[in-house]
Design a protein around this motif. Structure first.
Motif: not given
Lengths: 150, 127
Positions: A119-139
């Motif tokens: 669970t820790a690994l899954t949620f950490w991957l979800m959260g960190s991927m979102t924080i790192i890859t976020f680009q305005p106007g892109h999914t």
């Protein structure tokens, strides 16, 4: 983990001892210090986060455009990544200790701790991927496709 | 120190607030992940957090974070300050006082928009 044996029963006392007790495994000693070190960090990270998202800004003002502006500065990505990582592992390690307190069967305990780790690994991957890859106007899919050269 | 006294209550509260904050954290990671699906989906999920019901629920989150933070500091003081354990009860009352005092102004900001006021000066949820 401090194990005291008396009359064939063993009592584990994780958080109840000041300082990891003698005979603790290296892992439990690390866990003991991790709670305290991450805890001190989280006092600042979490309370400042609450003030920013609920007091200085109303929650309804923290929409998509707010994040776009905020993440123009990489400082906030690092801040959020740190908050995510420390809070998630502090919290799930806490849940592990709660489980150790109430689950008496060794096999069940191992199964539960394994699920917690996944669970820790899954949620950490979800959260960190979102924080790192976020680009305005892109999914996130568009960003990943871009990274993969498509 | 234990069995129905301050030590037991501070321990129980620390545990319950910790589990509560963890539950919120897992939900929060999911709702933040929605930002990768575009502005509409993300802003819709944010609208849920701006409703009166969820505002009141987030008061419990704020109270839990504050208590857990201050009591965590108390635990560290008991661990590392040689005579800390002698003052554990006084420190527990200090933790409670500090939690309530810091909670009240924050709660005011969170709840005010329910009653149509916006002390933050920027509450698009009101319009």
């Amino acid at each position: 983990m401090a194990t005291q044996s008396s009359a064939g029963t063993s009592v584990t006392t994780y958080g109840a001892t000041a300082r990891p007790a003698r005979g603790s495994t290296a892992w439990e000693t690390f866990s003991w210090y991790f709670f305290r070190v991450s805890g001190v960090g989280l006092i600042f990270l979490a309370i400042i986060h609450l003030l920013l998202m609920h007091v200085f800004n109303d929650v309804s003002a923290t929409g998509y455009n707010f994040i776009v502006q905020r993440y123009e500065n990489p400082f906030w990505r690092v801040y959020d990544l740190l908050l995510l990582t420390l809070a998630l592992f502090h919290g799930l390690n806490g849940l592990r200790i709660v489980c150790d307190d109430y689950i008496r069967t060794r096999g069940v305990r191992l199964a539960v701790v394994s699920v917690l780790f996944l669970t820790a690994l899954t949620f950490w991957l979800m959260g960190s991927m979102t924080i790192i890859t976020f680009q305005p106007g892109h999914t996130i899919s568009q960003t990943l496709l871009g990274l993969l050269g498509r | 120190m234990y069995r129905g006294q301050s030590g037991q209550w501070s321990w129980l509260l620390h545990r319950v607030t910790g589990l509560g904050v963890l539950l919120f954290l897992l939900i929060h990671i999911v709702d933040i992940t929605l930002i990768g699906f575009g502005p509409t989906i993300y802003n819709d999920s944010l609208a849920v957090f701006s409703t009166p019901v969820v505002r009141v629920i987030s008061l419990a989150l704020i109270a839990s974070v504050l208590y857990h933070a201050f009591n965590g500091l108390r635990i560290i003081l008991i661990d590392f300050w040689p005579s800390g354990y002698k003052y554990q009860r006084q420190m527990f009352y200090g933790v409670l006082a500090l939690s309530v005092l810091s909670f009240l102004p924050m709660a005011f900001y969170v709840v005010a928009p329910i009653f149509g006021s916006c002390p933050q000066g920027n509450c698009p949820g009101l319009m």
